[in-house]
Design an enzyme around this catalytic site. Structure first.
Site, PDB file in Angstrom:
ATOM      1  N   ASP A 136      35.842  38.547  38.973  1.00 54.36           N
ATOM      2  CA  ASP A 136      34.752  38.956  38.073  1.00 54.36           C
ATOM      3  C   ASP A 136      33.367  38.743  38.700  1.00 54.36           C
ATOM      4  O   ASP A 136      32.451  38.238  38.053  1.00 54.36           O
ATOM      5  CB  ASP A 136      34.837  38.206  36.739  1.00 54.36           C
ATOM      6  CG  ASP A 136      36.031  38.621  35.905  1.00 54.36           C
ATOM      7  OD1 ASP A 136      36.832  39.433  36.382  1.00 54.36           O
ATOM      8  OD2 ASP A 136      36.175  38.118  34.782  1.00 54.36           O
ATOM      9  N   ASP A 157      39.421  42.201  39.557  1.00 55.50           N
ATOM     10  CA  ASP A 157      38.482  42.827  38.613  1.00 55.50           C
ATOM     11  C   ASP A 157      37.033  42.502  38.981  1.00 55.50           C
ATOM     12  O   ASP A 157      36.211  42.188  38.118  1.00 55.50           O
ATOM     13  CB  ASP A 157      38.761  42.350  37.180  1.00 55.50           C
ATOM     14  CG  ASP A 157      40.192  42.605  36.740  1.00 55.50           C
ATOM     15  OD1 ASP A 157      40.830  43.503  37.293  1.00 55.50           O
ATOM     16  OD2 ASP A 157      40.676  41.873  35.845  1.00 55.50           O
ATOM     17  N   ARG A 214      41.950  49.132  37.273  1.00 58.07           N
ATOM     18  CA  ARG A 214      42.833  49.102  36.105  1.00 58.07           C
ATOM     19  C   ARG A 214      41.954  49.137  34.860  1.00 58.07           C
ATOM     20  O   ARG A 214      40.813  48.653  34.878  1.00 58.07           O
ATOM     21  CB  ARG A 214      43.749  47.876  36.112  1.00 58.07           C
ATOM     22  CG  ARG A 214      43.052  46.523  36.120  1.00 58.07           C
ATOM     23  CD  ARG A 214      44.073  45.398  36.078  1.00 58.07           C
ATOM     24  NE  ARG A 214      43.437  44.071  36.106  1.00 58.07           N
ATOM     25  CZ  ARG A 214      44.111  42.945  35.895  1.00 58.07           C
ATOM     26  NH1 ARG A 214      45.417  42.974  35.642  1.00 58.07           N
ATOM     27  NH2 ARG A 214      43.482  41.781  35.928  1.00 58.07           N
TER      28      ARG A 214
END
Length: 296
Positions: A136, A157, A214
């Site tokens: 992140d 991510d 994703r």
């Protein structure tokens, strides 16, 4: 208005947050904060009431903003901060620009979500900025965001959020195998989510099986246009986050991918290879809905 931040006691403020806090509430025109070379260990917030702010470093290697909160770090209330309070740089202003510096979350791998830059602005511009972290790294909360010649690294991510964000000639670096570059949460009905133009993707030594993205939310939109991808990118390209129903609503697109990680024939069937006419619509002014970031 020009403010200087320096680690030399004879030059301006020693703390970037102190410099930001010194801006009078009634000041509405642009403020340039020149940050002299140094490693500044502090957690920084640019509040929603701030005027247009330009953070101007000397260069990304010598001008570093760093902190090490993560989702499990306890806050002043004794509770874990969570992802959205873990950021090193937190921007809520309507207009914000950063140039020639590094923003780092030094929490380290395996510590969970740890945001380097939490950008929840109306219009934000990053030029020649390094964004360093693991999980992140960059949160793109809302509005329109433009990243020009930036370096962004991470493992899981590491670019995530709902904003329309254009990454122009950026370098994305995968730090861990079986990771994910993007986790877009594009709102339903938004024309664009994440658009990567003429970027390149690399991986650390031995890194493989990294997905381009994703869907954090059902209507995620990500497009890679003319991106060079090394062998760290997995053939399938995209992951459904274990929710097959999102295959019908997510928009994952590529055009002109090159390099060992470009495998159009191997990509998941629910992604698309754009034709030249479709790809030609992915221009800065179009993606950013008429806003030209050169003005900031």
């Amino acid at each position: 208005m020009l403010i200087t931040v320096s680690q030399k006691s004879t030059e301006g403020f020693a703390s970037l947050q102190a410099a930001l806090d010194s801006i009078p509430p009634e000041h509405t025109s642009e403020v340039t904060i020149r940050i002299k070379p140094g490693i500044y260990e502090e957690k920084i917030t640019v509040g929603p009431e701030a005027p247009p702010i330009l953070l101007l470093g000397e260069d990304p290697q010598s001008t570093v903003l760093t902190w090490s909160d993560n989702a499990h770090t306890l806050g002043a209330d004794g509770e874990p901060l969570g992802t959205f309070r873990s950021g090193t740089l937190n921007v809520f202003a309507e207009h914000f620009t950063a140039e020639n510096l590094t923003i780092c979350n030094a929490s380290g791998p395996g510590t969970g979500q740890a945001v380097a830059a939490f950008i929840d602005a109306g219009q934000a511009v990053f030029r020649r900025v390094r964004l360093l972290g693991d999980q992140d790294t960059l949160y793109t909360g809302q509005g329109k965001q433009y990243y020009d010649n930036c370096y962004i690294e991470g493992d899981v991510d590491y670019i995530f959020g709902a904003a329309t964000a254009l990454f122009d000639r950026c370098h994305l670096h995968n730090k861990r195998s079986r990771g994910y570059i993007t986790a877009a949460s594009t709102p339903e009905g938004a024309a664009f989510g994440y658009v990567f133009l003429d970027c390149r993707i690399t991986g650390g030594e031995g890194v493989s099986e990294v997905y381009l993205g994703r869907p954090w939310r059902p209507h995620a939109h990500v497009a890679f246009i003319r991106t060079n991808m090394d062998g760290s990118v997995i053939g399938e390209g995209w992951h459904n986050w274990g929710q097959p129903e999102r295959e019908a609503t997510s928009r994952y697109e590529e055009f002109g991918s090159s390099g060992p990680g470009a495998h159009p024939e191997a990509r998941v069937a629910w992604s698309r290879q754009l034709n030249p006419q479709e790809a030609s619509e992915y221009r800065v002014l179009t993606v950013l809905d008429g806003w030209h970031p050169e003005g900031y």
